[in-house]
Design a protein around this motif. Structure first.
Motif: not given
Length: 271
Positions: A121, A124-125, A196, A198, A221, A224
């Motif tokens: 992503s 993040n978030p 990131a 996730i 999480q 990464s």
């Protein structure tokens, strides 16, 4: 799929099984407890070329850090499909990349921590995520569609990687950076960018309290990824989630300080 009497409609379907060892990508639709394998996707929107690499580990393996990650860079740089992708790549091209997988096994409450869609992503978030298990299931279906496209289903193929141009089966540019809008955030980032990683899964507390009637999504999480191309060579690396230090309560510090003081007094008396 049922969990305590609640039925879930899942869009993803199992892929046809090939008889060759290591000849197909383990998909979300296979319903394996360890989840799907992770797929690296690289898309040159300017040249309309795409490259995929089966990373050879499942979602549960990366979650538990069971596999060394350094070999991906060596595999990619020795891969003729990646070299073909590089030949179409120039500075200034709109190139994005991401890593994806999933686990749709949800038969018991103990499956909850691992169930969901695993994705890179940019934010993040993300500002917006899936709303429910049904939405996540729609993404499962798009991911499995992509895997079907890159699977050769050839008994002598290893499906380690693909290089495709627009119009060819297996060209992943058609899924864009959001799996044809199935994902409500940008999953792929630019070359050189750290993304990131996730898990979009379920809020366990809400799900269990409602006995499955309420299934809101939640982000977890998972570390990464970072991908780069420098001087014609690629690098792909993974970093596990950072573990926050556990704060020591003030009372413990006070107790420890007092104990040291008493020990000091006892030493002076003994002297």
């Amino acid at each position: 799929m049922k969990l305590l009497g609640k039925s879930f409609a899942v869009a993803a379907m199992a892929l046809a099984v090939s008889t060759a060892a290591e000849a197909r990508i383990q998909s979300i639709g296979d319903n394996t407890p360890d989840g799907s394998e992770l797929i690296f996707n690289l898309w040159n929107a300017t040249a309309e070329k795409s490259y995929t690499l089966d990373l050879g580990i499942t979602t549960s393996q990366i979650s538990n850090a069971l596999q060394p990650m350094s070999h991906w860079t060596a595999i990619m740089n020795a891969d003729s499909n990646f070299q073909a992708f590089l030949s179409s790549y120039s500075a200034g091209h709109n190139v994005t990349w991401g890593v994806f997988g999933g686990n749709q096994v949800l038969n018991e409450y103990t499956d909850l921590p691992n169930a969901g869609f695993y994705t890179t992503s940019v934010s993040n978030p993300p500002a917006m995520i899936h709303t429910s298990w049904g939405d996540i299931g729609n993404t499962f279906g798009k991911w499995d569609d992509m895997v079907k496209d890159v699977q050769t289903q050839d008994s002598v193929a290893d499906n380690r990687s693909t290089f495709k141009a627009v119009g060819e089966q297996g060209y992943t540019g058609i899924y864009g950076n959001d799996f044809q809008t199935a994902v409500p955030f940008q999953t792929q980032g630019s070359v050189g960018e750290k993304l990131a990683f996730i898990l979009v899964g379920l809020n366990e507390a809400a799900f269990i309290a409602s006995e499955g009637a309420n299934d809101p999504a939640e982000v977890f999480q998972k570390g990464s990824f970072q991908f780069n191309i420098v001087n014609g060579a690629a690098s792909l690396g993974y970093a596990a989630p950072e573990v926050a230090p556990i704060p020591v309560p003030a009372a413990v510090w006070m107790f420890g300080t007092g104990l040291l003081g008493l020990l000091g007094m006892n030493r002076r008396k003994a002297a």
